[in-house]
Design a protein around this motif. Structure first.
Motif, PDB file in Angstrom:
ATOM      1  N   THR A  34      -5.298 -11.710   8.826  1.00  0.00           N
ATOM      2  CA  THR A  34      -5.380 -10.584   9.763  1.00  0.00           C
ATOM      3  C   THR A  34      -6.692  -9.812   9.658  1.00  0.00           C
ATOM      4  N   HIS A  35      -7.422  -9.988   8.556  1.00  0.00           N
ATOM      5  CA  HIS A  35      -8.659  -9.237   8.287  1.00  0.00           C
ATOM      6  C   HIS A  35      -8.408  -7.733   8.213  1.00  0.00           C
ATOM      7  N   ALA A  36      -7.185  -7.362   7.844  1.00  0.00           N
ATOM      8  CA  ALA A  36      -6.826  -5.949   7.664  1.00  0.00           C
ATOM      9  C   ALA A  36      -6.752  -5.645   6.176  1.00  0.00           C
ATOM     10  N   ASP A  37      -7.069  -4.402   5.825  1.00  0.00           N
ATOM     11  CA  ASP A  37      -7.051  -4.014   4.419  1.00  0.00           C
ATOM     12  C   ASP A  37      -5.650  -3.647   3.961  1.00  0.00           C
ATOM     13  N   ASN A  38      -4.913  -2.898   4.786  1.00  0.00           N
ATOM     14  CA  ASN A  38      -3.572  -2.447   4.411  1.00  0.00           C
ATOM     15  C   ASN A  38      -2.544  -3.278   5.189  1.00  0.00           C
ATOM     16  N   VAL A  39      -1.948  -4.236   4.505  1.00  0.00           N
ATOM     17  CA  VAL A  39      -1.033  -5.175   5.163  1.00  0.00           C
ATOM     18  C   VAL A  39       0.432  -4.883   4.823  1.00  0.00           C
ATOM     19  N   ALA A  40       0.705  -3.705   4.269  1.00  0.00           N
ATOM     20  CA  ALA A  40       2.081  -3.375   3.857  1.00  0.00           C
ATOM     21  C   ALA A  40       3.088  -3.517   4.996  1.00  0.00           C
ATOM     22  N   PRO A  41       2.820  -2.976   6.202  1.00  0.00           N
ATOM     23  CA  PRO A  41       3.818  -3.133   7.276  1.00  0.00           C
ATOM     24  C   PRO A  41       4.077  -4.591   7.648  1.00  0.00           C
ATOM     25  N   THR A  42       3.033  -5.418   7.612  1.00  0.00           N
ATOM     26  CA  THR A  42       3.201  -6.833   7.947  1.00  0.00           C
ATOM     27  C   THR A  42       4.071  -7.535   6.920  1.00  0.00           C
ATOM     28  N   ILE A  43       3.897  -7.171   5.643  1.00  0.00           N
ATOM     29  CA  ILE A  43       4.750  -7.740   4.590  1.00  0.00           C
ATOM     30  C   ILE A  43       6.209  -7.356   4.831  1.00  0.00           C
ATOM     31  N   CYS A 230       6.806  -4.624  -2.191  1.00  0.00           N
ATOM     32  CA  CYS A 230       5.674  -3.779  -2.567  1.00  0.00           C
ATOM     33  C   CYS A 230       5.062  -4.077  -3.934  1.00  0.00           C
ATOM     34  N   TRP A 231       5.730  -4.874  -4.773  1.00  0.00           N
ATOM     35  CA  TRP A 231       5.238  -5.068  -6.139  1.00  0.00           C
ATOM     36  C   TRP A 231       3.827  -5.645  -6.169  1.00  0.00           C
ATOM     37  N   ALA A 232       3.579  -6.694  -5.417  1.00  0.00           N
ATOM     38  CA  ALA A 232       2.263  -7.341  -5.439  1.00  0.00           C
ATOM     39  C   ALA A 232       1.176  -6.398  -4.923  1.00  0.00           C
ATOM     40  N   LEU A 233       1.467  -5.680  -3.849  1.00  0.00           N
ATOM     41  CA  LEU A 233       0.497  -4.711  -3.320  1.00  0.00           C
ATOM     42  C   LEU A 233       0.175  -3.639  -4.353  1.00  0.00           C
ATOM     43  N   TRP A 234       1.224  -3.070  -4.948  1.00  0.00           N
ATOM     44  CA  TRP A 234       1.051  -2.007  -5.934  1.00  0.00           C
ATOM     45  C   TRP A 234       0.296  -2.507  -7.171  1.00  0.00           C
ATOM     46  N   GLY A 235       0.640  -3.696  -7.676  1.00  0.00           N
ATOM     47  CA  GLY A 235      -0.043  -4.234  -8.848  1.00  0.00           C
ATOM     48  C   GLY A 235      -1.518  -4.459  -8.595  1.00  0.00           C
ATOM     49  N   SER A 236      -1.850  -4.939  -7.403  1.00  0.00           N
ATOM     50  CA  SER A 236      -3.252  -5.150  -7.054  1.00  0.00           C
ATOM     51  C   SER A 236      -3.987  -3.826  -6.860  1.00  0.00           C
ATOM     52  N   ASP A 237      -3.374  -2.882  -6.166  1.00  0.00           N
ATOM     53  CA  ASP A 237      -4.029  -1.609  -5.881  1.00  0.00           C
ATOM     54  C   ASP A 237      -4.179  -0.736  -7.124  1.00  0.00           C
ATOM     55  N   THR A 238      -3.174  -0.738  -8.014  1.00  0.00           N
ATOM     56  CA  THR A 238      -3.160   0.170  -9.161  1.00  0.00           C
ATOM     57  C   THR A 238      -3.874  -0.403 -10.370  1.00  0.00           C
ATOM     58  N   GLU A 362      -3.284   5.025  -0.123  1.00  0.00           N
ATOM     59  CA  GLU A 362      -4.614   5.540  -0.419  1.00  0.00           C
ATOM     60  C   GLU A 362      -4.573   6.684  -1.438  1.00  0.00           C
ATOM     61  N   GLN A 363      -3.583   7.572  -1.322  1.00  0.00           N
ATOM     62  CA  GLN A 363      -3.515   8.735  -2.205  1.00  0.00           C
ATOM     63  C   GLN A 363      -2.825   8.414  -3.535  1.00  0.00           C
ATOM     64  N   TRP A 364      -1.686   7.711  -3.485  1.00  0.00           N
ATOM     65  CA  TRP A 364      -0.902   7.504  -4.707  1.00  0.00           C
ATOM     66  C   TRP A 364       0.050   6.332  -4.509  1.00  0.00           C
ATOM     67  N   PRO A 365      -0.391   5.104  -4.823  1.00  0.00           N
ATOM     68  CA  PRO A 365       0.478   3.935  -4.632  1.00  0.00           C
ATOM     69  C   PRO A 365       1.790   4.012  -5.416  1.00  0.00           C
ATOM     70  N   GLY A 366       1.746   4.661  -6.593  1.00  0.00           N
ATOM     71  CA  GLY A 366       2.939   4.748  -7.427  1.00  0.00           C
ATOM     72  C   GLY A 366       4.061   5.561  -6.814  1.00  0.00           C
ATOM     73  N   ALA A 367       3.752   6.333  -5.769  1.00  0.00           N
ATOM     74  CA  ALA A 367       4.793   7.142  -5.126  1.00  0.00           C
ATOM     75  C   ALA A 367       5.911   6.279  -4.553  1.00  0.00           C
ATOM     76  N   ILE A 368       5.633   4.995  -4.310  1.00  0.00           N
ATOM     77  CA  ILE A 368       6.672   4.110  -3.783  1.00  0.00           C
ATOM     78  C   ILE A 368       7.863   4.049  -4.731  1.00  0.00           C
ATOM     79  N   TRP A 369       7.606   4.126  -6.050  1.00  0.00           N
ATOM     80  CA  TRP A 369       8.702   4.024  -7.011  1.00  0.00           C
ATOM     81  C   TRP A 369       9.530   5.303  -7.052  1.00  0.00           C
ATOM     82  N   LEU A 370       8.926   6.442  -6.746  1.00  0.00           N
ATOM     83  CA  LEU A 370       9.710   7.677  -6.657  1.00  0.00           C
ATOM     84  C   LEU A 370      10.630   7.645  -5.440  1.00  0.00           C
TER      85      LEU A 370
END
Length: 397
Positions: A34-43, A230-238, A362-370
């Motif tokens: 997709t050449h997109a940086d944030n692919v979370a919705p597609t996942i 989200c695990w793979a995205l979060w592990g890569s980003d964090t 962008e601000q806090w990837p770890g917020a997904i776990w909260l």
């Protein structure tokens, strides 16, 4: 163990491997396409699409296996899986990846056929043990899949799909030459009404007392979906993990979860009771999720895994408690309701969690776990409010 069981268990392992191997490589693959940086919705869309196809086609394949026999349906689904993985290995665009993932969900619905096959060839006194092995095989595949996908994906993003195609092709040959038919096909017409995947949920509304436990199952299933999404995205980003480290972390989580579910629920229920065991599982998971939300180093995640795995002890206790909610004559129907709740959670929640991750990345990837802790919190008053009365007999559909 006879050869029929070996073939069936091999198919189950490969199904789970196929589900798990895509998790570590999916973010990088979608970014490439997709050449997109944030692919979370597609996942989230891909994960939900896979679940939708399973939800729709599991009863269809099950009914077809009643009419045509287990063997031909299994062979067709294995052949379809092998071809589909090759298709995914060379799909150049997003719509083709989505199509391939939908077909993968359809072919993985053969788990319902494999379950029926085991029932056909197993005496009643051996079914519990064999279904235990069934779950163990699925867990083994889900541990192997992410590690294999992560390691192979670091060499070539499409390589895990090629390997999955080869493995499924080998399993197809094994089934073709070694798997006998387990039942005589029937000539009865397929009941089209029975193929409606939403039909079991109508039944639960006839007995509102059952709604809390169905909602608890939905919540627990919803929290389980976030890891694949989200695990793979979060592990890569964090932590800037590559595919191998993402796969190793998921595999380690799978090992800890499997061991916890295998050895801890029995002693925990005996000492604490079912309700307290469920709450202890929720507490263990929430503590680990809070640590993950604020973690700054990758080793912290591996260190918290044993506590994280404690979350797994609540599910068997909940399953045990659920069996006492209805009369023995309606256990099958009630289990169908619970299976439908689990399936709906696997469709709805990936979209929600992936959208939330898109917002906070962008601000806090770890917020997904909260956010997962918040979802868990919904179950606490429901668990506390459960009443241990005699089973009810609900009207049939």
């Amino acid at each position: 163990m006879n050869k029929s069981l070996i073939v069936i268990f091999t198919a189950i392992v490969l199904d789970a491997v196929g589900i798990g191997l895509i998790f570590p490589i999916l973010p990088s693959l979608l970014q490439e396409v997709t050449h997109a940086d944030n692919v979370a919705p597609t996942i989230g869309i891909m994960t939900a699409l896979y679940a939708i196809m399973q939800f729709i086609f599991a009863p269809v394949l099950g009914s077809l296996s009643d009419r045509l026999g287990r063997r031909p349906v299994l062979l067709i689904s294995l052949a379809g899986a092998a071809i589909n993985y090759l298709f995914l290995a060379f799909a150049p665009s997003l719509w083709m990846l989505l199509l391939g993932r939908a077909i993968a969900g359809l072919t993985s619905a053969n788990i319902s056929v494999a379950t029926a096959y085991i029932t056909d060839i197993s005496p009643e006194d051996k079914r519990a043990r064999r279904f235990g092995l069934f779950n163990a095989m699925f867990g083994m595949g889900f541990i192997i899949g992410p590690v294999l996908g992560g390691a192979l994906g670091d060499y070539w993003l499409r390589l895990p799909f090629v390997v999955a195609a080869v493995l499924n092709g080998c399993n197809l040959l094994l089934a073709f030459f070694a798997l006998p038919e387990s039942r005589v096909p029937t000539r009865q017409k397929i009941d089209l009404a029975a193929l409606n995947p939403l039909r079991p949920l109508r039944w639960v509304f006839s007995m509102k007392r059952l709604l809390p436990i169905v909602i608890i199952f939905f919540v627990f299933s919803a929290t389980g979906e976030v890891y694949g999404t989200c695990w793979a995205l979060w592990g890569s980003d964090t932590f800037h993990w590559n595919g191998l480290w993402i796969g190793l972390s998921l595999g380690t989580f799978g090992v800890c979860q499997t061991l916890a579910q295998a050895f801890l629920p029995g002693p925990a229920v005996k000492r604490l009771g079912e309700r307290a065991t469920i709450l202890a599982g929720v507490a263990g998971a929430c503590v680990a999720l809070i640590v993950m939300a604020f973690a700054t180093e990758g080793w912290m995640i591996f260190a918290i895994m044993p506590v994280f795995a404690l979350g797994g002890i609540g599910v068997p206790a909940l399953q045990s408690l659920a069996t006492r909610q209805v009369d023995e004559s309606q256990q099958g129907q009630f289990q169908g309701v619970l299976a439908s709740a689990v399936s709906l959670a696997s469709i709805v929640t990936p979209l929600g969690f992936s959208s939330f991750y898109f917002v906070v990345r962008e601000q806090w990837p770890g917020a997904i776990w909260l956010s997962v802790v918040v979802v868990y919190a919904i179950s606490v008053p429901l668990v506390l409010g459960l009443r241990f009365k005699r089973p009810v007999v609900a009207p049939a559909l």
